[in-house]
Design an enzyme around this catalytic site. Structure first.
Site, mmCIF file in Angstrom:
data_model
loop_
_atom_site.group_PDB
_atom_site.id
_atom_site.type_symbol
_atom_site.label_atom_id
_atom_site.label_comp_id
_atom_site.label_asym_id
_atom_site.label_seq_id
_atom_site.Cartn_x
_atom_site.Cartn_y
_atom_site.Cartn_z
ATOM 1 N N GLU A 42 24.525 -11.267 58.555
ATOM 2 C CA GLU A 42 24.366 -10.204 57.367
ATOM 3 C C GLU A 42 23.712 -10.640 56.165
ATOM 4 O O GLU A 42 24.356 -11.402 55.318
ATOM 5 C CB GLU A 42 25.953 -9.726 57.099
ATOM 6 N N LYS B 165 39.325 1.952 52.101
ATOM 7 C CA LYS B 165 38.848 0.804 53.062
ATOM 8 C C LYS B 165 39.146 -0.641 52.410
ATOM 9 O O LYS B 165 39.350 -0.650 51.180
ATOM 10 C CB LYS B 165 37.335 0.818 53.288
HETATM 11 C C1 LIG Z 1 34.328 -10.310 57.326
HETATM 12 C C2 LIG Z 1 33.458 -10.232 58.385
HETATM 13 O O1 LIG Z 1 32.669 -9.336 58.742
HETATM 14 C C3 LIG Z 1 32.446 -8.239 58.062
HETATM 15 C C4 LIG Z 1 33.202 -7.014 58.671
HETATM 16 C C5 LIG Z 1 32.595 -6.352 59.664
HETATM 17 C C6 LIG Z 1 33.467 -5.193 60.161
HETATM 18 O O2 LIG Z 1 34.233 -4.890 59.508
HETATM 19 O O3 LIG Z 1 32.961 -4.705 61.254
HETATM 20 C C7 LIG Z 1 31.223 -6.617 60.120
HETATM 21 C C8 LIG Z 1 30.444 -7.615 59.530
HETATM 22 C C9 LIG Z 1 31.026 -8.076 58.099
HETATM 23 O O4 LIG Z 1 30.549 -7.442 57.006
HETATM 24 C C10 LIG Z 1 33.665 -11.480 59.250
HETATM 25 O O5 LIG Z 1 32.726 -11.469 60.176
HETATM 26 O O6 LIG Z 1 34.506 -12.470 58.983
#
Ligand SMILES: C=C(O[C@@H]1C=C(C(=O)O)C=C[C@H]1O)C(=O)O
Length: 395
Positions: free
Chosen positions: A194, A144
């Site tokens: 988050e 990932k």
């Molecule tokens: C990097 C971001 O979000 C991150 C990535 C996410 C995902 O891939 O689903 C969800 C929340 C965050 O941990 C962002 O909002 O810029």
């Protein structure tokens, strides 16, 4: 110990030093700060360890604050994604916890006049980057990686930070809102959904998010999107990589760690997310919130898995420096209690320039166009707060 590493307030103009405004909103309360008593720029790398240069610098800043007459200092600010870079932390001259104000229900969002927009990368560039990452997953190099975009916007007039914050509070009344002055001038503002870590006494709590879907205006459609997300094997996989990494980091420090079997849904005004609320009890309650945050950062929610390979891929592929984005922002007191959230749904404001950021987790099953749509939807939180039109429906 000398105070050289801790702060050089002399570097900051006297006016900015006095007027700097800090804000961190969590639950039903807000930590407000004003003025700079001490500044910590020491990079946070190694900060998981009590003996690190970084944590010594924080201790020194607290000691200076006490000498300056602040009985119970707090440190507030942001730590960049790349923790070998300077931290952006301050002990405010004054701070207070106040009740979260009720959001103004109908503050009009004045449309902003835009001179120029720069996208880094373009939609095509982002999709190519996703394809390149997918190739690397197929070669077995990693599982990932989180890829992101930045939008630099030149406004016709200086941005109104107070108005942006009021709009963010109205849009996302339950989010972790923040406002932090930047060493180079300007401010970091945003509303993160988050929680990286909260620590109070021996209790530790984290609430990682990974796996996202854009919300819909039609309630039935919106519910369908949420259900699909909860059933998506691609998103569950993306999420599980984060949870397992966090479990591995926290378990050795905890006498109890409760990790729910599977994720639940969390929503912002713009997005649905898969969310897991993890709760634990520290074996040694002296471990500070900052130490814990440094240990967990960067989680696979913002970097990828395995971490080192994902970091390298991001460095190779992303055409910009993330700076503070996807780092952490929050506060910590001298007893080690505090809260740090992931620096997302945010931007920097410097006069008439905005720099907005959004990223998305990419796995082998990702579709490049869908990932572009996801980062664009995430960018929508800050765009709306800044009075900018919806990129997807610009009418
Ligand atoms: C990097 C971001 O979000 C991150 C990535 C996410 C995902 O891939 O689903 C969800 C929340 C965050 O941990 C962002 O909002 O810029």
């Amino acid at each position: 110990m000398t105070s050289k590493r801790a702060e050089r307030v002399g570097d900051v103009g006297a006016d900015r030093r006095e007027q700097a405004a800090f804000l961190f909103q969590s639950g039903d309360r807000v930590l407000q700060g004003r003025g700079i008593c001490a500044r910590v720029e020491t990079p946070a790398s190694g900060g998981a360890h009590r003996d690190s240069l970084f944590l010594h610098s924080v201790e020194e800043a607290f000691a200076r604050a006490r000498q300056a007459g602040i009985a119970e200092p707090v440190i507030m600010g942001a730590i960049p994604f790349d923790t070998t870079r300077p931290s952006c932390l301050y002990v405010p001259r004054e701070h207070a916890w106040v009740a979260r104000p009720a959001p103004v229900s109908s503050a009009p969002v004045a449309p902003a006049q835009v001179r120029e927009v720069r996208n880094l990368p373009s939609a095509d560039g982002f999709c190519l980057a996703v394809e390149e990452a997918i190739e690397a997953f197929r070669r077995g190099e990693l599982s990932k990686a989180v890829l992101s975009r930045i939008q630099e916007i030149h406004l016709a007039e200086p941005a109104d930070v107070e108005a942006i914050l009021a709009n963010l509070a109205r849009q996302n009344p339950t989010g972790y809102q923040f406002r932090i002055p930047l060493a180079e001038g300007g401010e970091l503002v945003g509303v993160s959904p988050e929680l990286l870590v909260r620590k109070q006494g021996a209790r530790v709590h984290t609430n990682p998010l990974a796996g996202s879907a854009k919300r819909r205006a039609d309630p039935q459609e919106d519910q369908r999107v949420a259900r699909d997300l909860l059933e998506s094997s691609k998103d569950h996989y993306e999420h599980r990589l984060v949870i397992e990494d966090i479990r591995q980091q926290l378990a050795p420090l905890c006498s109890r760690l409760d990790v729910p079997e599977g994720p639940s849904l969390l929503s912002t005004n713009a997005m649905w997310h898969l969310s897991t609320a993890i709760d634990g009890e520290l074996a040694d309650s002296r471990t500070s919130a900052l130490q814990l945050a440094c240990r967990l950062h960067p989680t696979p929610a913002v970097c990828g898995f395995p971490t080192a390979a994902a970091r390298q891929l991001i460095q190779r592929i992303e055409p910009f420096d993330r700076g503070l984005f996807t780092g952490m922002v929050g506060w910590c007191d001298a007893q080690g209690n505090g809260e740090w959230v992931v620096t997302i749904r945010c931007g920097t404001v410097q006069g008439d320039w905005l720099r907005l950021f959004a990223g998305a987790g990419i796995v082998e099953a990702s579709d490049p166009a869908a990932e572009w749509a996801e980062v664009t939807a995430k960018l929508g939180t800050m765009r709306a707060a800044c009075g900018l039109l919806d990129e997807e429906n610009p009418t």
